[in-house]
Scaffold this active site. Structure first.
Site, short mmCIF file in Angstrom:
data_model
loop_
_atom_site.label_atom_id
_atom_site.label_comp_id
_atom_site.label_asym_id
_atom_site.label_seq_id
_atom_site.Cartn_x
_atom_site.Cartn_y
_atom_site.Cartn_z
N GLY A 39 -0.02 0.25 6.58
CA GLY A 39 0.96 1.33 6.56
C GLY A 39 1.99 1.28 7.65
N MET A 117 0.38 -3.39 -3.04
CA MET A 117 0.01 -4.72 -3.52
C MET A 117 -0.51 -4.69 -4.95
SD MET A 117 1.00 -6.28 -0.93
CE MET A 117 0.51 -7.95 -1.38
N ARG A 118 0.16 -3.93 -5.79
CA ARG A 118 -0.16 -3.87 -7.21
C ARG A 118 1.13 -3.97 -8.00
NH1 ARG A 118 -4.95 -5.02 -8.32
NH2 ARG A 118 -4.75 -3.96 -10.33
N ILE A 119 1.07 -4.62 -9.16
CA ILE A 119 2.23 -4.68 -10.04
C ILE A 119 2.40 -3.33 -10.72
CG2 ILE A 119 3.16 -5.75 -12.13
CD1 ILE A 119 1.65 -8.30 -11.37
N HIS A 136 10.01 -6.69 0.36
CA HIS A 136 9.36 -7.98 0.14
C HIS A 136 9.70 -8.91 1.31
CE1 HIS A 136 7.56 -11.25 -2.13
NE2 HIS A 136 8.63 -11.99 -1.89
#
EC number: 2.1.2.2
Length: 217
Positions: A39, A117-119, A136
């Site tokens: 975070g 960290m998830r699509i 990114h």
């Protein structure tokens, strides 16, 4: 002083070259933050708000890993937080629908993917159309996907950096809001380069949020 000398001395530069305090921010932005890890980008955003540099309020932090450090950071700033463990959902769409519902209940207008960290799926992207920002650790469109820092080192490029962009269904795509360039030094490792990129992420994200929220001409 030459541009290359200036780059070497400061180790980075941001584009567009505008200071956060010079961006008009007449309206307080209602932000929802999504994070999977420590975070640190949430922390940078929260500090920018606290110090009066970003006119906004984080209404809710959603995290998907029970041990994510962002939970403690949210508690430190008095920000509501909610665990939505992706392992508890049958599909990405089901998770995103729950995220949308929680953000709407909290009055969120802008969704900030600060190390999520998830699509994400069109369920989230359509609910907050053109109001989902992602960061990114590369100069997109180069080195999309996972291990972007290591990809840059393996390619032998001379500079890397970070990008804030509007999220789209294709991973690490979408119009770019702002970028920070970080030179790759001769003895850089993935860890040392990532550390210097993170410093610039923390500068870039509040700036990019303010830029993205500017009214269309």
């Amino acid at each position: 002083m030459s541009a290359m000398s200036d780059l070497s001395d400061n180790l980075s530069f941001i584009s567009p070259p505008i200071a956060l305090e010079n961006i008009p921010q007449p309206r307080c932005l209602s932000l929802g933050v999504m994070a999977s890890g420590s975070g640190s980008n949430f922390e940078a955003i929260a500090r920018a708000i606290k110090e009066g540099n970003l006119n906004g309020a984080v209404k809710l932090v959603i995290y998907n890993n029970p041990d994510a450090g962002v939970k403690q950071r949210a508690m430190n700033h008095g920000v509501p937080h909610r665990l939505l463990n992706h392992r508890d959902y049958a599909s990405r769409e089901a998770l995103d629908q729950d995220i949308v519902e929680h953000f709407r209940q909290a009055g969120v207008e802008w969704v900030i993917m600060a190390g999520w960290m998830r699509i994400v799926t069109p369920v989230l992207l359509d609910a907050f159309s053109r109001r989902v920002l992602n960061i990114h650790p590369s100069l997109l469109p180069s080195f999309r996907g996972v291990r972007a820092v290591e990809q840059a080192l393996a390619a032998g490029v001379k500079v890397s950096g970070c990008t804030v962009h509007y999220a789209e269904a294709t991973v690490d795509s979408g119009p770019i809001v702002a970028q920070a360039v970080v030179p790759i030094l001769p003895h850089d490792t993935g860890e040392t380069l990532h550390q210097r990129i993170q410093v610039q992420e923390h500068r870039l994200f509040p700036l990019a949020i303010a830029l993205a929220a500017q009214p269309s001409p």
